[in-house]
Design a protein around this motif. Structure first.
Motif, PDB file in Angstrom:
ATOM      1  N   ASN A 286       0.725  -1.268  -0.079  1.00 57.28           N
ATOM      2  CA  ASN A 286      -0.072   0.039   0.156  1.00 57.28           C
ATOM      3  C   ASN A 286       0.903   1.251   0.152  1.00 57.28           C
ATOM      4  O   ASN A 286       0.364   2.271  -0.290  1.00 57.28           O
ATOM      5  CB  ASN A 286      -0.945   0.053   1.158  1.00 57.28           C
ATOM      6  CG  ASN A 286      -0.259  -0.227   2.487  1.00 57.28           C
ATOM      7  OD1 ASN A 286       0.258  -1.346   2.763  1.00 57.28           O
ATOM      8  ND2 ASN A 286      -0.173   0.664   3.140  1.00 57.28           N
TER       9      ASN A 286
ATOM     10  N   PRO B 217     -14.409 -10.942   0.346  1.00 49.76           N
ATOM     11  CA  PRO B 217     -15.128 -10.803  -0.934  1.00 49.76           C
ATOM     12  C   PRO B 217     -14.765 -12.180  -2.089  1.00 49.76           C
ATOM     13  O   PRO B 217     -15.581 -12.525  -2.807  1.00 49.76           O
ATOM     14  CB  PRO B 217     -14.665  -9.560  -1.684  1.00 49.76           C
ATOM     15  CG  PRO B 217     -13.614  -9.091  -0.724  1.00 49.76           C
ATOM     16  CD  PRO B 217     -13.609  -9.590   0.378  1.00 49.76           C
TER      17      PRO B 217
ATOM     18  N   CYS C 134      -7.062  -8.288   6.227  1.00 49.92           N
ATOM     19  CA  CYS C 134      -7.263  -7.906   4.939  1.00 49.92           C
ATOM     20  C   CYS C 134      -6.290  -6.880   4.488  1.00 49.92           C
ATOM     21  O   CYS C 134      -5.607  -6.165   5.612  1.00 49.92           O
ATOM     22  CB  CYS C 134      -8.840  -7.471   4.398  1.00 49.92           C
ATOM     23  SG  CYS C 134      -9.020  -6.207   5.654  1.00 49.92           S
TER      24      CYS C 134
ATOM     25  N   THR D 215      -6.708  -1.173   1.136  1.00 47.95           N
ATOM     26  CA  THR D 215      -6.856  -0.792  -0.303  1.00 47.95           C
ATOM     27  C   THR D 215      -7.617   0.821  -0.135  1.00 47.95           C
ATOM     28  O   THR D 215      -7.998   0.964   0.999  1.00 47.95           O
ATOM     29  CB  THR D 215      -7.807  -1.719  -0.946  1.00 47.95           C
ATOM     30  OG1 THR D 215      -8.892  -1.677  -0.245  1.00 47.95           O
ATOM     31  CG2 THR D 215      -7.180  -3.063  -1.119  1.00 47.95           C
ATOM     32  N   LYS D 216      -7.992   1.453  -1.416  1.00 47.88           N
ATOM     33  CA  LYS D 216      -8.808   2.645  -1.247  1.00 47.88           C
ATOM     34  C   LYS D 216     -10.177   2.105  -0.694  1.00 47.88           C
ATOM     35  O   LYS D 216     -10.752   3.272   0.246  1.00 47.88           O
ATOM     36  CB  LYS D 216      -8.736   3.084  -2.545  1.00 47.88           C
ATOM     37  CG  LYS D 216      -7.713   3.984  -3.131  1.00 47.88           C
ATOM     38  CD  LYS D 216      -8.044   4.674  -4.220  1.00 47.88           C
ATOM     39  CE  LYS D 216      -6.592   5.634  -4.749  1.00 47.88           C
ATOM     40  NZ  LYS D 216      -6.290   4.899  -6.003  1.00 47.88           N
ATOM     41  N   GLU D 217     -10.596   1.117  -0.944  1.00 54.12           N
ATOM     42  CA  GLU D 217     -11.884   0.597  -0.413  1.00 54.12           C
ATOM     43  C   GLU D 217     -12.147   0.398   1.078  1.00 54.12           C
ATOM     44  O   GLU D 217     -13.083   0.802   1.502  1.00 54.12           O
ATOM     45  CB  GLU D 217     -12.514  -0.498  -1.316  1.00 54.12           C
ATOM     46  CG  GLU D 217     -12.622  -0.268  -3.029  1.00 54.12           C
ATOM     47  CD  GLU D 217     -11.171  -0.199  -3.511  1.00 54.12           C
ATOM     48  OE1 GLU D 217     -10.455  -0.921  -3.256  1.00 54.12           O
ATOM     49  OE2 GLU D 217     -11.283   0.626  -4.406  1.00 54.12           O
ATOM     50  N   ASP D 218     -11.065  -0.209   1.612  1.00 58.62           N
ATOM     51  CA  ASP D 218     -11.244  -0.565   3.008  1.00 58.62           C
ATOM     52  C   ASP D 218     -10.784   0.354   3.915  1.00 58.62           C
ATOM     53  O   ASP D 218     -10.442  -0.096   5.194  1.00 58.62           O
ATOM     54  CB  ASP D 218     -11.266  -2.154   3.212  1.00 58.62           C
ATOM     55  CG  ASP D 218      -9.533  -2.653   2.845  1.00 58.62           C
ATOM     56  OD1 ASP D 218      -8.678  -1.489   2.880  1.00 58.62           O
ATOM     57  OD2 ASP D 218      -9.473  -3.623   2.828  1.00 58.62           O
ATOM     58  N   LYS D 219     -10.246   1.419   3.583  1.00 58.82           N
ATOM     59  CA  LYS D 219      -9.708   2.279   4.516  1.00 58.82           C
ATOM     60  C   LYS D 219     -10.725   2.708   5.515  1.00 58.82           C
ATOM     61  O   LYS D 219     -11.984   2.966   4.950  1.00 58.82           O
ATOM     62  CB  LYS D 219      -9.284   3.508   3.646  1.00 58.82           C
ATOM     63  CG  LYS D 219      -8.521   4.597   4.500  1.00 58.82           C
ATOM     64  CD  LYS D 219      -8.077   5.916   4.112  1.00 58.82           C
ATOM     65  CE  LYS D 219      -7.597   6.860   5.067  1.00 58.82           C
ATOM     66  NZ  LYS D 219      -7.574   8.169   4.610  1.00 58.82           N
TER      67      LYS D 219
ATOM     68  N   LEU E 182     -12.450   0.940   7.463  1.00 62.93           N
ATOM     69  CA  LEU E 182     -13.179  -0.289   7.559  1.00 62.93           C
ATOM     70  C   LEU E 182     -13.861  -0.166   9.003  1.00 62.93           C
ATOM     71  O   LEU E 182     -15.246  -0.529   9.286  1.00 62.93           O
ATOM     72  CB  LEU E 182     -12.585  -1.539   7.484  1.00 62.93           C
ATOM     73  CG  LEU E 182     -13.347  -2.911   7.311  1.00 62.93           C
ATOM     74  CD1 LEU E 182     -14.163  -2.956   5.947  1.00 62.93           C
ATOM     75  CD2 LEU E 182     -12.409  -3.785   7.497  1.00 62.93           C
TER      76      LEU E 182
ATOM     77  N   GLN F 146      -3.850  -2.405 -10.615  1.00 64.33           N
ATOM     78  CA  GLN F 146      -5.047  -3.056 -11.065  1.00 64.33           C
ATOM     79  C   GLN F 146      -5.655  -2.162 -12.193  1.00 64.33           C
ATOM     80  O   GLN F 146      -5.556  -0.988 -12.051  1.00 64.33           O
ATOM     81  CB  GLN F 146      -5.954  -3.186  -9.843  1.00 64.33           C
ATOM     82  CG  GLN F 146      -5.663  -4.120  -8.741  1.00 64.33           C
ATOM     83  CD  GLN F 146      -5.370  -5.552  -9.160  1.00 64.33           C
ATOM     84  OE1 GLN F 146      -6.037  -6.077 -10.157  1.00 64.33           O
ATOM     85  NE2 GLN F 146      -4.200  -6.226  -8.823  1.00 64.33           N
TER      86      GLN F 146
END
Ligand code: NAI
Length: 327
Positions: A80, A174, A201, A204-208, A210, A327
């Motif tokens: 990251n 996921p 996990c 990532t940008k999505e799970d900052k 969480l 990605q």
């Protein structure tokens, strides 16, 4: 001869890499972290070898490309801290995808046992000849529910350890893993049903963040939160509020949002300016370790072996192993 600029060197890194590196590598060890201020130390090198708190942003990557550095060899699993988009097509990034999942999983369970049975407090107490048991009551792990977020290599080993304690294991990921011994659930059910939540996990940008205020609201009162993954997965302010209100019963943190300038260093003679970490450390139901979960002999050997093999394969065999791409 391949010349490697090795950043953020600790004595255990040097010992492990020197004993395994062989004839092909000339390693220049630097104690500095890799960032915009130190990147010039990599001039004339073929590879930079970096760790979790090095800052490999676009500026650093541009400079490395200017110096002709061909490879960024991360000696860790997480990536990251690398701007992969800036690296794409210009410099190759490789990592160590797995070394000892047991090291991190066992540390996570160590944190749970310490917090639950108050071993950190008992250790201090008995050294002062205070043999009182007041305030040291824990609960049986047997029969309790552990929610595992991220059921990859570490999450699966951790799930097996929890099963061994007779816990009910539930998980969210996921991507389902056939090796996961627990039952998959929606993330909201993980929050609702777990007595203990452990994060495994990647960041990532999505799970900052969480674990934020909303997630904590959904949790059981007294939930224990363990984070051995990455600091930014947890909103520290929300965690502190949760701990203050008693909604969060305890927290084990091997990683911290703002760890870069603190962790791995001896700061015992300094005033810590970060009020959040000071608040956390002052709480009797919080255990902070400084990104130590990976630190076993087996893991260090695994890290050195894979990193050296990644470098040798790239330069001498024309093969790119364990590459990380945007990605
Ligand atoms: P892995 O790649 O085998 O497993 C990660 C799993 O997380 C994958 O199954 C993936 O599908 C899942 N995942 C991704 N995003 C998710 C999300 N938003 N919610 C739930 N699951 C999600 O990785 P491994 O080896 O198990 O490592 C996990 C993490 O542990 C690493 O990313 C790293 O951040 C951390 N780590 C910490 C160390 C320490 O010393 N504290 C040492 C090594 C790793």
């Amino acid at each position: 001869m391949i010349t490697v600029a090795f950043f953020d060197t600790k004595p255990y890194d040097k010992q492990s890499f020197e004993s395994l590196k062989g004839e092909d590598l000339n390693i220049r060890y630097f104690e500095n972290k890799l960032n915009a201020d130190t990147v010039s130390m990599a001039a004339c090198c073929d590879v930079v070898c970096a760790f979790v708190n090095d800052t490999i942003d676009k500026f650093v990557i541009d400079k490395l490309c200017d110096y002709g550095v061909k490879l960024i060899a991360l000696r860790c699993a997480g990536y990251n801290n690398v701007d992969l988009k800036a690296a794409r097509g210009r410099i190759t990034v490789v990592r160590v995808p797995a070394y000892s999942p047991h090291a991190v999983a066992e540390h996570s369970m160590g944190m749970i046992l310490t917090l639950n049975r108050k071993l950190h407090r008992a250790y201090i107490r008995t050294r002062d000849h205070n043999f009182s048991l007041e305030g040291l009551c824990g609960y049986d792990l047997f029969g309790k529910t552990v929610g595992i977020i991220g059921t990859g290599k570490i999450g699966c080993v951790f799930a097996d350890i929890c099963k061994g304690f007779g816990m009910k294991v539930i998980g969210y990921d996921p991507i389902k893993n056939k090796d996961f011994c627990g039952k998959y659930k929606d993330i909201k059910d993980i929050f609702k049903e777990s007595d203990i939540i452990s994060l495994h996990c990647p960041l990532t940008k999505e799970d900052k963040h969480l674990i934020n205020e909303k997630a904590i609201e959904k949790c059981k009162k007294g939930v224990c939160i363990i984070n051995t993954s990455r600091g930014k997965l947890v909103d520290t302010s929300a965690l502190i509020e949760g701990l203050k209100s008693g909604k969060v019963g305890s927290a084990g943190l091997d990683v911290y949002d703002e760890e870069t300038s603190l962790f791995f260093e001896d700061k015992s003679d300094e005033i810590i300016e970060d009020d959040k970490i000071s608040t956390l450390i002052s709480m009797p139901n919080v255990l902070v370790t400084s990104h130590q979960a990976f630190l076993t002999k087996e893991a260090l050997t695994g890290i050195s072996n894979t990193t050296i093999s990644n470098i040798i394969s790239f330069f001498n065999k024309g093969k790119t192993e364990n590459e990380v791409v945007a990605q």
